[in-house]
Design a protein around this motif. Sequence first.
Motif, PDB file in Angstrom:
ATOM      1  N   LYS A 537       0.826  -1.207   0.000  1.00  0.00           N
ATOM      2  CA  LYS A 537       0.000   0.000   0.000  1.00  0.00           C
ATOM      3  C   LYS A 537       0.859   1.255   0.000  1.00  0.00           C
ATOM      4  O   LYS A 537       0.491   2.269  -0.606  1.00  0.00           O
ATOM      5  CB  LYS A 537      -0.948  -0.029   1.196  1.00  0.00           C
ATOM      6  CG  LYS A 537      -2.027  -1.112   1.071  1.00  0.00           C
ATOM      7  CD  LYS A 537      -2.919  -1.199   2.297  1.00  0.00           C
ATOM      8  CE  LYS A 537      -3.968  -2.300   2.114  1.00  0.00           C
ATOM      9  NZ  LYS A 537      -4.876  -2.412   3.274  1.00  0.00           N
ATOM     10  N   ASP A 538       2.012   1.204   0.676  1.00  0.00           N
ATOM     11  CA  ASP A 538       2.951   2.337   0.607  1.00  0.00           C
ATOM     12  C   ASP A 538       3.390   2.565  -0.840  1.00  0.00           C
ATOM     13  O   ASP A 538       3.465   3.703  -1.313  1.00  0.00           O
ATOM     14  CB  ASP A 538       4.176   2.059   1.479  1.00  0.00           C
ATOM     15  CG  ASP A 538       3.883   2.191   2.970  1.00  0.00           C
ATOM     16  OD1 ASP A 538       2.822   2.760   3.311  1.00  0.00           O
ATOM     17  OD2 ASP A 538       4.698   1.733   3.772  1.00  0.00           O
ATOM     18  N   ALA A 539       3.710   1.464  -1.539  1.00  0.00           N
ATOM     19  CA  ALA A 539       4.152   1.580  -2.931  1.00  0.00           C
ATOM     20  C   ALA A 539       3.043   2.149  -3.810  1.00  0.00           C
ATOM     21  O   ALA A 539       3.287   3.004  -4.661  1.00  0.00           O
ATOM     22  CB  ALA A 539       4.585   0.210  -3.452  1.00  0.00           C
ATOM     23  N   LEU A 540       1.812   1.699  -3.587  1.00  0.00           N
ATOM     24  CA  LEU A 540       0.692   2.214  -4.373  1.00  0.00           C
ATOM     25  C   LEU A 540       0.496   3.708  -4.121  1.00  0.00           C
ATOM     26  O   LEU A 540       0.281   4.482  -5.061  1.00  0.00           O
ATOM     27  CB  LEU A 540      -0.584   1.450  -4.033  1.00  0.00           C
ATOM     28  CG  LEU A 540      -1.877   1.985  -4.666  1.00  0.00           C
ATOM     29  CD1 LEU A 540      -1.751   2.060  -6.177  1.00  0.00           C
ATOM     30  CD2 LEU A 540      -3.065   1.126  -4.256  1.00  0.00           C
ATOM     31  N   ALA A 541       0.574   4.135  -2.860  1.00  0.00           N
ATOM     32  CA  ALA A 541       0.396   5.556  -2.542  1.00  0.00           C
ATOM     33  C   ALA A 541       1.464   6.405  -3.231  1.00  0.00           C
ATOM     34  O   ALA A 541       1.183   7.500  -3.725  1.00  0.00           O
ATOM     35  CB  ALA A 541       0.435   5.767  -1.030  1.00  0.00           C
ATOM     36  N   ARG A 542       2.710   5.896  -3.289  1.00  0.00           N
ATOM     37  CA  ARG A 542       3.780   6.652  -3.957  1.00  0.00           C
ATOM     38  C   ARG A 542       3.503   6.777  -5.456  1.00  0.00           C
ATOM     39  O   ARG A 542       3.697   7.835  -6.045  1.00  0.00           O
ATOM     40  CB  ARG A 542       5.125   5.974  -3.710  1.00  0.00           C
ATOM     41  CG  ARG A 542       5.675   6.157  -2.309  1.00  0.00           C
ATOM     42  CD  ARG A 542       7.135   5.752  -2.250  1.00  0.00           C
ATOM     43  NE  ARG A 542       7.310   4.330  -2.429  1.00  0.00           N
ATOM     44  CZ  ARG A 542       7.353   3.451  -1.437  1.00  0.00           C
ATOM     45  NH1 ARG A 542       7.228   3.868  -0.193  1.00  0.00           N
ATOM     46  NH2 ARG A 542       7.536   2.168  -1.668  1.00  0.00           N
TER      47      ARG A 542
END
Length: 639
Positions: A537-542
Motif C-alpha cells: 500500500k505504501d508503494a501504491l500511494a507513492r
Amino acid sequence: MKPGIKSLRSGWERAFALFDREAIYDWAERHIDLSYPFIPTGPFSSAHTRHLLAPFDAIADPRIREVNVCAPTRGGKSLLGDISLPWIVQHDPGPMLWVFSIDRLAREHAEERAFPILRSVENVRHLLPARNKDRTTEILFGFMSVFFRGQAMDNLQSKAMRWIILDEVWRYKSGVLAEAKARLDDYLKLELSKFLCLSQAGTDGDEWHEQYRAGELNEWSIQCAKCDTHQVPVWAGWRDDGSRYGVLWDLHRRDTGDWDVPRCLSSVRYECARCGHPHLDNEKTRAEWNRTGKYQVVGERHPTKKSFHWPAIIDRSLAELVSRYLAARNLNRRGMPAATIKFWQKYMASFYSPSVGQIRRPLTEGYEVSKDGATEGWRRFMTVDCQVDFREFWVVIRDWAQADGQSQRVFRGRLKSWEEVRELQEKFKVKDQNVFVDTNYETRAVYARCVRFGHWGVIGSRRMWLCWIGLRGEDEFDYLHLERRNKKSVKVRRLYSPMQFGDPHIGRSRRDVRLVGPTPGGGTLCPYFRFSNEQAKDALARHRDGHRIRQGSAAPPRWVNPIPQTAEEKREEEEYDRQLNSEFKRTIIDRRTGKEKMRWLPVAAGRPNHYWDCEVMQMVAAAIAGYLGEEAAAGEIED
C-alpha cells in the motif's frame, strides 16, 4: 531614596517616556546576559541567528496581532519568548499568559529560564517582587502579571490577557488553542493584543497547522555561493529534467537493503536548485548562509498575522541530519515509521500528512490501449478482487514497462462471473501466469479456479503448468529470501514471500473434488504469494501521488490512467478515484506493546475499496517481476 518613592518615580518615568523603537535584539545585546540552561552562555548576540530577527520585529510591531513560528527542536523558538519577556516588562507591559503542554514544564521554565533572565536585566531586576514559594509560576509586578501555566482548561479561563505565548502547540489537546486565544478578546478590541505561537510541526490539518497557515508565510532562504540565487532550503527537490537537488549523498546500501550510514556520511553536501553547485557541510557554509539569508514571502501577504518557518538545514550539521534520516529509514523498513515522521516534524519542521479524506488523482493521459497484448518492452498484469459468493469481481489490467517501471492502465471494471473474467483475460491477451487473484475469501475455491485456467510451458529447462496465481495480504512487514550473489548465499527481505503452493482439495469431500474437477493439464496445486499489506500500500500511494521511490532516480515512474471521454466514463473514473483514496495511513498504539506504529485504515466505514485492492495487487505483481526499484525482486515469474 525610599523604596516607595523609587517605585513611584520609576512608574512616572515609564508613563511619560517616549516609545522605544529600538529593536528587541539590539536592546537585548546591551542588557541581557544568558546563563545555563541557555547555550551559549554570556551576553546575548543575534549575529549567528539572523533568522530570529524578523520574528523579533514582528513581536515588537504594534500593528501585528499574531506571530507563529514553526521551527525545528533546539532551533531558538523558546528563546524568542525568553528574550522578549524582559523587553515587554520594560517597554510594552500588559498581563501575560505563557502556556506549556504540562504544568511541570511551566514550573521548570519559570524557575530555570524566566526568573534568571529577568534578574539579568538591571532595569527590570529592581521591579521583581520577592519570591514566594507558593507562587513559583507567577510574577506579580505592580503594573502587570506574568503567569506560566499548563494547557488545562481551568488555567485558560476567567482572566483577560494582553500577551499570550503558546509553547510547543503541536502537543495541545483539541480546543486549547482556541480557548487561549479567547483570553485576548478585551485587548483585541483595543488593537493591543499579541498572540505568539512557538512550536515544531505537528499533523497536517490539526489546529496548530490551521493557525500557522492563517498567517503570511515567511520562509527563510539561503543564497547559493556560486550563482547568488536565493532559495528556500529543502531536503529533496527535483528539477524539470528529473535531477535531484537539496541534501545529497552517495548511495551506499548493505546486502540486507539497509542504508550503510557511515559510508553515506562522507559525501553529504547541499546542491543548489539552479546551478547544481555543491555546498560542503562545514561551518563556513553555515556562516555564509546566515550572513546572506533572508525571508521570502510564500503566498498571500497578511497585515496582522505573520508566520515564520526554517528547517534545521540552515544551522545544523548536514551529516548529523542525514545520519538521523537514514537510521529512521532503516527502521521504517522494519515496520517502525515513527522515527521518520518525527524526523520531518522535529528537524524539517514539516507537518505530517496522513492524507485523510483527500482525493489524490493519478496522472491521466491520452494513449491507445492495445487489445493484442502488451507491446514490446512492456508486460501486462491482470488483478482480480473476488467478492462474497463470487457474484462480483473487480478487475484492473495494467501494462508495465520493463525498462523503467512506467505503468499504463488498460482496463478497470466490474464483472459477474468467473467466465466473464476468463473472457476478459482472453480479450486483452493477458498470459495465464500474469493473472493474480485475491485469495483472502474462500481460499480453496479460489485455488481451484486458478489451477483450472492455465497451460503447459517451459521455464528455464523445466516443463511447468502455468496458471493463474493467488495473492494473500498479511500484516507481516517483509519476507526472507535466499539469493545467490557472487557465488554466495545472501539473505534479503522483500515485500512478498517466496512462491508457495496451495492445495485446493484440502478439507473437501470427494464430491467437492469431483465438482472442482481435475485441471486440464492435470495440475493440482495453485501457486501463490503472501505479501506485506503495509509495503504494497505504501508503494501504491507513492505511484498514485507521483512520488519518487528512491533517491537518485532520474524521474518518478509514470503511473497513468486513460482520460475518460464520455460522461459515463467520467462518473466511473470518479468512483475509481474515490476507491483509490479509500484508505489512509495513520499512527495507532499497539495494544500488545504499547508503542506507536503506522497502519493503513479505512477513511470511512463501509466505503468501497475494491479498486484500491486491485491496484495493491498490481504493485505486488510488479515487485515480483522486478519493476519497483528498491522493492524489485529476483523475478520468480517468467514470461
